[in-house]
Design a protein around this motif. Structure first.
Motif, PDB file in Angstrom:
ATOM      1  N   LEU A   1       0.869  -1.159   0.000  1.00 34.88           N
ATOM      2  CA  LEU A   1       0.000   0.000   0.000  1.00 34.88           C
ATOM      3  C   LEU A   1       0.916   1.222   0.000  1.00 34.88           C
ATOM      4  O   LEU A   1       1.739   1.370   0.907  1.00 34.88           O
ATOM      5  N   LEU A   2       0.818   2.047  -1.027  1.00 29.88           N
ATOM      6  CA  LEU A   2       1.668   3.227  -1.149  1.00 29.88           C
ATOM      7  C   LEU A   2       0.815   4.481  -1.077  1.00 29.88           C
ATOM      8  O   LEU A   2      -0.297   4.502  -1.626  1.00 29.88           O
ATOM      9  N   HIS A   3       1.335   5.504  -0.429  1.00 32.47           N
ATOM     10  CA  HIS A   3       0.659   6.805  -0.418  1.00 32.47           C
ATOM     11  C   HIS A   3       1.701   7.895  -0.214  1.00 32.47           C
ATOM     12  O   HIS A   3       2.800   7.635   0.276  1.00 32.47           O
ATOM     13  N   GLN A   4       1.362   9.110  -0.596  1.00 34.95           N
ATOM     14  CA  GLN A   4       2.267  10.225  -0.391  1.00 34.95           C
ATOM     15  C   GLN A   4       2.358  10.531   1.101  1.00 34.95           C
ATOM     16  O   GLN A   4       1.392  10.332   1.849  1.00 34.95           O
ATOM     17  N   VAL A   5       3.524  11.025   1.544  1.00 34.70           N
ATOM     18  CA  VAL A   5       3.769  11.201   2.968  1.00 34.70           C
ATOM     19  C   VAL A   5       2.760  12.120   3.648  1.00 34.70           C
ATOM     20  O   VAL A   5       2.473  11.949   4.831  1.00 34.70           O
ATOM     21  N   ASP A   6       2.215  13.069   2.914  1.00 39.59           N
ATOM     22  CA  ASP A   6       1.285  14.009   3.539  1.00 39.59           C
ATOM     23  C   ASP A   6      -0.179  13.542   3.453  1.00 39.59           C
ATOM     24  O   ASP A   6      -1.072  14.265   3.863  1.00 39.59           O
ATOM     25  N   ASN A   7      -0.409  12.336   2.986  1.00 36.99           N
ATOM     26  CA  ASN A   7      -1.759  11.781   2.955  1.00 36.99           C
ATOM     27  C   ASN A   7      -1.989  11.025   4.270  1.00 36.99           C
ATOM     28  O   ASN A   7      -1.897   9.799   4.343  1.00 36.99           O
ATOM     29  N   LEU A   8      -2.270  11.789   5.318  1.00 38.81           N
ATOM     30  CA  LEU A   8      -2.405  11.224   6.657  1.00 38.81           C
ATOM     31  C   LEU A   8      -3.588  10.274   6.782  1.00 38.81           C
ATOM     32  O   LEU A   8      -3.530   9.285   7.520  1.00 38.81           O
ATOM     33  N   ALA A   9      -4.663  10.551   6.039  1.00 38.01           N
ATOM     34  CA  ALA A   9      -5.836   9.670   6.094  1.00 38.01           C
ATOM     35  C   ALA A   9      -5.477   8.275   5.573  1.00 38.01           C
ATOM     36  O   ALA A   9      -5.872   7.266   6.163  1.00 38.01           O
ATOM     37  N   SER A  10      -4.724   8.197   4.482  1.00 33.73           N
ATOM     38  CA  SER A  10      -4.328   6.886   3.959  1.00 33.73           C
ATOM     39  C   SER A  10      -3.394   6.169   4.913  1.00 33.73           C
ATOM     40  O   SER A  10      -3.430   4.940   5.020  1.00 33.73           O
ATOM     41  N   CYS A  11      -2.575   6.917   5.609  1.00 32.54           N
ATOM     42  CA  CYS A  11      -1.684   6.311   6.596  1.00 32.54           C
ATOM     43  C   CYS A  11      -2.505   5.653   7.708  1.00 32.54           C
ATOM     44  O   CYS A  11      -2.232   4.522   8.113  1.00 32.54           O
ATOM     45  N   ARG A  12      -3.538   6.330   8.173  1.00 32.54           N
ATOM     46  CA  ARG A  12      -4.407   5.769   9.220  1.00 32.54           C
ATOM     47  C   ARG A  12      -5.156   4.537   8.716  1.00 32.54           C
ATOM     48  O   ARG A  12      -5.295   3.545   9.439  1.00 32.54           O
ATOM     49  N   VAL A  13      -5.644   4.598   7.482  1.00 26.87           N
ATOM     50  CA  VAL A  13      -6.346   3.451   6.907  1.00 26.87           C
ATOM     51  C   VAL A  13      -5.406   2.248   6.829  1.00 26.87           C
ATOM     52  O   VAL A  13      -5.785   1.127   7.178  1.00 26.87           O
ATOM     53  N   ALA A  14      -4.179   2.474   6.386  1.00 28.75           N
ATOM     54  CA  ALA A  14      -3.199   1.386   6.288  1.00 28.75           C
ATOM     55  C   ALA A  14      -2.994   0.723   7.646  1.00 28.75           C
ATOM     56  O   ALA A  14      -3.023  -0.511   7.767  1.00 28.75           O
ATOM     57  N   GLU A  15      -2.786   1.532   8.667  1.00 27.38           N
ATOM     58  CA  GLU A  15      -2.562   0.990  10.011  1.00 27.38           C
ATOM     59  C   GLU A  15      -3.777   0.213  10.507  1.00 27.38           C
ATOM     60  O   GLU A  15      -3.643  -0.891  11.038  1.00 27.38           O
ATOM     61  N   LYS A  16      -4.973   0.779  10.325  1.00 27.77           N
ATOM     62  CA  LYS A  16      -6.199   0.102  10.768  1.00 27.77           C
ATOM     63  C   LYS A  16      -6.438  -1.186   9.986  1.00 27.77           C
ATOM     64  O   LYS A  16      -7.056  -2.120  10.497  1.00 27.77           O
ATOM     65  N   GLY A  17      -5.979  -1.227   8.731  1.00 31.03           N
ATOM     66  CA  GLY A  17      -6.173  -2.402   7.893  1.00 31.03           C
ATOM     67  C   GLY A  17      -5.108  -3.465   8.071  1.00 31.03           C
ATOM     68  O   GLY A  17      -5.070  -4.444   7.320  1.00 31.03           O
ATOM     69  N   GLY A  18      -4.210  -3.285   9.056  1.00 35.31           N
ATOM     70  CA  GLY A  18      -3.204  -4.304   9.338  1.00 35.31           C
ATOM     71  C   GLY A  18      -1.953  -4.211   8.491  1.00 35.31           C
ATOM     72  O   GLY A  18      -1.193  -5.176   8.404  1.00 35.31           O
ATOM     73  N   TYR A  19      -1.712  -3.059   7.884  1.00 34.14           N
ATOM     74  CA  TYR A  19      -0.516  -2.863   7.063  1.00 34.14           C
ATOM     75  C   TYR A  19       0.536  -2.137   7.894  1.00 34.14           C
ATOM     76  O   TYR A  19       0.283  -1.050   8.415  1.00 34.14           O
ATOM     77  N   ARG A  20       1.704  -2.732   8.010  1.00 37.61           N
ATOM     78  CA  ARG A  20       2.771  -2.099   8.776  1.00 37.61           C
ATOM     79  C   ARG A  20       3.583  -1.177   7.876  1.00 37.61           C
ATOM     80  O   ARG A  20       3.771  -1.457   6.687  1.00 37.61           O
ATOM     81  N   PHE A  21       4.072  -0.098   8.459  1.00 39.43           N
ATOM     82  CA  PHE A  21       4.928   0.832   7.726  1.00 39.43           C
ATOM     83  C   PHE A  21       6.269   0.146   7.497  1.00 39.43           C
ATOM     84  O   PHE A  21       6.856  -0.405   8.421  1.00 39.43           O
ATOM     85  N   GLU A  22       6.757   0.170   6.240  1.00 37.59           N
ATOM     86  CA  GLU A  22       8.047  -0.447   5.945  1.00 37.59           C
ATOM     87  C   GLU A  22       9.136   0.583   5.700  1.00 37.59           C
ATOM     88  O   GLU A  22      10.218   0.479   6.253  1.00 37.59           O
ATOM     89  N   ARG A  23       8.852   1.590   4.852  1.00 36.27           N
ATOM     90  CA  ARG A  23       9.900   2.579   4.576  1.00 36.27           C
ATOM     91  C   ARG A  23       9.335   3.765   3.811  1.00 36.27           C
ATOM     92  O   ARG A  23       8.222   3.716   3.285  1.00 36.27           O
ATOM     93  N   ILE A  24      10.151   4.819   3.733  1.00 34.80           N
ATOM     94  CA  ILE A  24       9.823   6.000   2.925  1.00 34.80           C
ATOM     95  C   ILE A  24      10.375   5.778   1.529  1.00 34.80           C
ATOM     96  O   ILE A  24      11.517   5.333   1.360  1.00 34.80           O
TER      97      ILE A  24
END
Length: 191
Positions: free
Chosen positions: A149-172
Motif C-alpha cells: 500500500l503506497l501513499h504520499q507522505v502528507d496523505n495522513l488519512a491513507s496512513c491511518r487506513v493502512a494501520e487500521k487495515g493491518g498494514y505495517r509501515f516499511e519505509r519511505i
C-alpha cells in the motif's frame, strides 16, 4: 475464512458494531456519474494522477477497471452499503488490487478512495481488511505473499487506513514522477 466472493463476483463484509455491512462489487457502466462525482472531490483528485472530468473520462476509467478484471491484472471494486436483500446501496468508495509485470503474482498493490459522504465511518479500513484477507486466501495458489500500500507522505488519512487495515509501515519511498512528494510503503504479508 470462507470464500466470501460469491457467484455474482461480490465480496460481502459483515456489519461491525454500529457500522453496517459492505458489499464490494465490480464497477458497472452505469456507475459513470459516481466516478465523475468522486474525482470531482478535491480530496480525491489531490492524490490521483489523472483527472476525471466528464463522461468520456469516466468511461475510460470504467473500461480500465473492466479490462483489468478480464486480463487478471486488476480487481477493482465499488464499495457499497449493504442493504437488506440482494441489492446493494449507494457507492461509498473504490478499492482495487493490482499486479505488475515486474512482481508476477507474488506481490500485489492495493489502492482505494472513499466518497466524501462516507469518510469517517470506517469504510476504507473495513474494505481494506476484507479485500486483503480474501486476496491472500484466493490467490495463495498463485503464490501471493505480500500486498503493498503506497501513499504520499502528507496523505495522513491513507496512513491511518493502512494501520487500521493491518498494514505495517516499511519505509519511505523517494518522490518519483508522477508523484511530486516522497511516499510511504506499508505492507501486509501472508500468514
Amino acid at each position: 475464512m470462507t470464500d466470501m466472493l460469491g457467484a455474482t463476483g461480490t465480496l460481502r463484509v459483515p456489519a461491525a458494531g454500529a457500522a453496517g455491512g459492505l458489499v464490494l462489487r465490480a464497477w458497472r457502466a452505469d456507475d459513470a456519474e459516481t466516478v465523475i462525482e468522486a474525482y470531482g472531490d478535491p480530496d480525491i483528485a489531490r492524490w490521483t494522477t489523472r483527472a476525471i472530468a466528464g463522461p468520456e473520462d469516466a468511461q475510460w476509467w470504467l473500461d480500465l477497471q473492466r479490462r483489468g478484471r478480464e486480463d487478471g491484472t486488476r480487481l477493482s471494486f465499488a464499495i457499497c452499503a449493504d442493504q437488506l436483500g440482494p441489492a446493494e446501496g449507494s457507492v461509498l468508495g473504490n478499492i482495487s488490487l493490482r499486479w505488475s509485470e515486474d512482481t508476477g503474482r507474488e506481490v500485489a498493490e492495493v489502492g482505494y478512495w472513499t466518497m466524501a459522504h462516507a469518510r469517517g465511518h470506517g469504510v476504507a479500513p473495513r474494505a481494506l481488511e476484507a479485500l486483503s484477507a480474501w486476496a491472500f486466501e484466493a490467490f495463495a495458489h498463485d503464490g501471493l505473499r505480500r500486498v503493498e500500500l503506497l501513499h504520499q507522505v502528507d496523505n495522513l488519512a491513507s496512513c491511518r487506513v493502512a494501520e487500521k487495515g493491518g498494514y505495517r509501515f516499511e519505509r519511505i519511498l523517494p518522490a518519483h514522477p508522477p508523484y511530486p512528494r516522497d511516499g510511504h510503503l506499508h505492507v501486509r504479508e501472508a500468514g
